[in-house]
Enzyme design. Structure first.
Site, PDB file in Angstrom:
ATOM      1  N   LYS A   1      17.322   3.017  -0.157  1.00  0.00           N
ATOM      2  CA  LYS A   1      18.356   2.879   0.882  1.00  0.00           C
ATOM      3  C   LYS A   1      19.488   2.062   0.267  1.00  0.00           C
ATOM      4  O   LYS A   1      19.562   0.851   0.466  1.00  0.00           O
ATOM      5  CB  LYS A   1      17.792   2.118   2.084  1.00  0.00           C
TER       6      LYS A   1
ATOM      7  N   ASP B   1      14.714  -1.250  -0.137  1.00  0.00           N
ATOM      8  CA  ASP B   1      15.529  -1.503   1.051  1.00  0.00           C
ATOM      9  C   ASP B   1      16.545  -2.597   0.701  1.00  0.00           C
ATOM     10  O   ASP B   1      17.638  -2.316   0.228  1.00  0.00           O
ATOM     11  CB  ASP B   1      14.583  -1.892   2.193  1.00  0.00           C
TER      12      ASP B   1
ATOM     13  N   ARG C   1       0.892   6.897   7.591  1.00  0.00           N
ATOM     14  CA  ARG C   1       0.825   7.030   6.129  1.00  0.00           C
ATOM     15  C   ARG C   1       0.395   8.445   5.738  1.00  0.00           C
ATOM     16  O   ARG C   1       0.731   8.933   4.663  1.00  0.00           O
ATOM     17  CB  ARG C   1      -0.195   6.050   5.547  1.00  0.00           C
TER      18      ARG C   1
ATOM     19  N   LYS D   1       0.807  -1.189   0.000  1.00  0.00           N
ATOM     20  CA  LYS D   1       0.000   0.000   0.000  1.00  0.00           C
ATOM     21  C   LYS D   1       0.859   1.264   0.000  1.00  0.00           C
ATOM     22  O   LYS D   1       0.381   2.349  -0.296  1.00  0.00           O
ATOM     23  CB  LYS D   1      -0.871   0.030   1.274  1.00  0.00           C
ATOM     24  N   GLY D   2       2.141   1.069   0.344  1.00  0.00           N
ATOM     25  CA  GLY D   2       3.012   2.220   0.598  1.00  0.00           C
ATOM     26  C   GLY D   2       3.163   3.220  -0.536  1.00  0.00           C
ATOM     27  O   GLY D   2       3.440   4.393  -0.296  1.00  0.00           O
TER      28      GLY D   2
ATOM     29  N   ASP E   1       4.175   3.387   6.168  1.00  0.00           N
ATOM     30  CA  ASP E   1       3.597   3.207   7.507  1.00  0.00           C
ATOM     31  C   ASP E   1       4.536   2.489   8.451  1.00  0.00           C
ATOM     32  O   ASP E   1       5.535   1.894   8.041  1.00  0.00           O
ATOM     33  CB  ASP E   1       2.303   2.398   7.416  1.00  0.00           C
TER      34      ASP E   1
ATOM     35  N   GLU F   1       7.257   2.031  -6.753  1.00  0.00           N
ATOM     36  CA  GLU F   1       7.479   1.525  -5.397  1.00  0.00           C
ATOM     37  C   GLU F   1       7.792   2.693  -4.461  1.00  0.00           C
ATOM     38  O   GLU F   1       8.363   3.699  -4.890  1.00  0.00           O
ATOM     39  CB  GLU F   1       8.636   0.501  -5.454  1.00  0.00           C
ATOM     40  N   ASP F   2       7.417   2.539  -3.210  1.00  0.00           N
ATOM     41  CA  ASP F   2       7.699   3.615  -2.259  1.00  0.00           C
ATOM     42  C   ASP F   2       9.180   3.665  -1.903  1.00  0.00           C
ATOM     43  O   ASP F   2       9.812   4.706  -1.948  1.00  0.00           O
ATOM     44  CB  ASP F   2       6.839   3.471  -0.989  1.00  0.00           C
TER      45      ASP F   2
ATOM     46  N   PHE G   1      14.653   3.623   9.432  1.00  0.00           N
ATOM     47  CA  PHE G   1      13.259   3.302   9.162  1.00  0.00           C
ATOM     48  C   PHE G   1      12.451   4.594   9.062  1.00  0.00           C
ATOM     49  O   PHE G   1      12.397   5.382  10.007  1.00  0.00           O
ATOM     50  CB  PHE G   1      12.677   2.384  10.231  1.00  0.00           C
ATOM     51  N   VAL G   2      11.833   4.797   7.897  1.00  0.00           N
ATOM     52  CA  VAL G   2      11.105   6.045   7.659  1.00  0.00           C
ATOM     53  C   VAL G   2       9.609   5.790   7.491  1.00  0.00           C
ATOM     54  O   VAL G   2       9.195   4.696   7.091  1.00  0.00           O
ATOM     55  CB  VAL G   2      11.647   6.791   6.415  1.00  0.00           C
TER      56      VAL G   2
HETATM   57  P1  5GP Z   1      12.804  -4.636   0.113  1.00  0.00           P
HETATM   58  O1  5GP Z   1      12.255  -5.869  -0.498  1.00  0.00           O
HETATM   59  O2  5GP Z   1      13.490  -3.720  -0.842  1.00  0.00           O
HETATM   60  O3  5GP Z   1      13.664  -4.954   1.299  1.00  0.00           O
HETATM   61  O4  5GP Z   1      11.590  -3.915   0.747  1.00  0.00           O
HETATM   62  C1  5GP Z   1      10.850  -2.916   0.185  1.00  0.00           C
HETATM   63  C2  5GP Z   1       9.620  -2.724   1.027  1.00  0.00           C
HETATM   64  O5  5GP Z   1       9.939  -2.755   2.426  1.00  0.00           O
HETATM   65  C3  5GP Z   1       8.990  -1.370   0.803  1.00  0.00           C
HETATM   66  O6  5GP Z   1       8.019  -1.440  -0.189  1.00  0.00           O
HETATM   67  C4  5GP Z   1       8.377  -1.055   2.166  1.00  0.00           C
HETATM   68  O7  5GP Z   1       7.072  -1.559   2.242  1.00  0.00           O
HETATM   69  C5  5GP Z   1       9.233  -1.798   3.157  1.00  0.00           C
HETATM   70  N1  5GP Z   1      10.212  -0.912   3.774  1.00  0.00           N
HETATM   71  C6  5GP Z   1      11.550  -0.953   3.637  1.00  0.00           C
HETATM   72  N2  5GP Z   1      12.138   0.031   4.320  1.00  0.00           N
HETATM   73  C7  5GP Z   1      11.148   0.718   4.911  1.00  0.00           C
HETATM   74  C8  5GP Z   1      11.127   1.869   5.746  1.00  0.00           C
HETATM   75  O8  5GP Z   1      12.135   2.499   6.093  1.00  0.00           O
HETATM   76  N3  5GP Z   1       9.886   2.289   6.145  1.00  0.00           N
HETATM   77  C9  5GP Z   1       8.741   1.651   5.810  1.00  0.00           C
HETATM   78  N4  5GP Z   1       7.600   2.141   6.273  1.00  0.00           N
HETATM   79  N5  5GP Z   1       8.730   0.562   5.008  1.00  0.00           N
HETATM   80  C10 5GP Z   1       9.924   0.116   4.566  1.00  0.00           C
END
Ligand code: 5GP
Length: 199
Positions: A144, A116, A178, A57-58, A172, A112-113, A165-166
């Site tokens: 990141k 990570d 959000r 949902k982000g 959220d 994508e939001d 963590f943001v």
């Molecule tokens: P990845 O698969 O790249 O590790 O994860 C991406 C997803 O992790 C993002 O779509 C998000 O939902 C969540 N995520 C990663 N870092 C953060 C963060 O700092 N804050 C929040 N709220 N979600 C995060």
């Protein structure tokens, strides 16, 4: 009748003050960067029809602003994936909601939001490629870079951010924050209680 804006968020409210360590990206910074991204995407896809696939949902707030910054014919669709437990990644990506329409033969931009570890986008990229899209690019508001476990090139990036963590602007923590218009760093004490979270 004059148009009335939505109520302005009061940042001195305890639910914000107690949770947010600092503002990382202001509303103005986000708005300005999205306008630039919109211009770049409109230029790159001039004369083409593109589908923005928002990862729920982000990314919905980012999508809403991004789509209105585009000057080309555009459609939107949604996917939902789940991979996170609390603030820590489980490393397992699962599609919990798929596209409404076939992406085959279409120009697709995954919206994508935040990137990570990169695992979510790497997984979705492979999934969509296997569905024979005409082209596939990635647009992410935040990256990141130091946290990547797999390499995922982001074609359109809003901001590179540190590995903290943001929340806010769609992102959220346990379905909170959000609605903040800015991106802020969540205080560490909020990480302590793990719970299941849908992105
Ligand atoms: P990845 O698969 O790249 O590790 O994860 C991406 C997803 O992790 C993002 O779509 C998000 O939902 C969540 N995520 C990663 N870092 C953060 C963060 O700092 N804050 C929040 N709220 N979600 C995060």
């Amino acid at each position: 009748m004059p148009h009335r804006n939505a109520a302005v968020l009061d940042r001195s409210e305890p639910w914000i003050q107690n949770a947010i360590e600092r503002v990382l990206l202001s509303e103005d910074q986000i708005r300005a960067r999205i306008a630039e991204l919109g211009q770049q995407i409109s230029k790159d896809y001039a004369g083409q029809h593109v589908i923005l696939v928002s990862i729920l949902k982000g990314s919905v707030i980012f999508l809403a602003d991004l789509v209105r910054s585009l000057n080309i014919p555009v459609g939107v669709d949604f996917m939902a994936v789940s991979s996170y437990v609390g603030s820590e990644t489980s490393g397992i990506v699962r599609v919990t909601m798929d596209l409404r329409e076939s992406a085959e033969g279409k120009h697709v931009i995954l919206v994508e939001d935040i990137v990570d570890t990169g695992l979510t986008l790497a997984y979705l990229k492979n999934l969509l490629k296997a569905r024979h899209v005409k082209s596939l690019k990635i647009c992410a508001l935040l990256d990141k870079k130091e946290s990547h476990r797999v390499e995922v090139p982001v074609d359109y990036l809003g901001f590179k951010i540190p590995s903290e963590f943001v929340v806010g602007y769609g992102l959220d923590y346990s379905e909170q924050f959000r609605n903040l218009p800015f991106v802020g760093v969540l205080k560490r004490e909020y990480y302590s209680k793990p719970d299941k979270k849908q992105k």
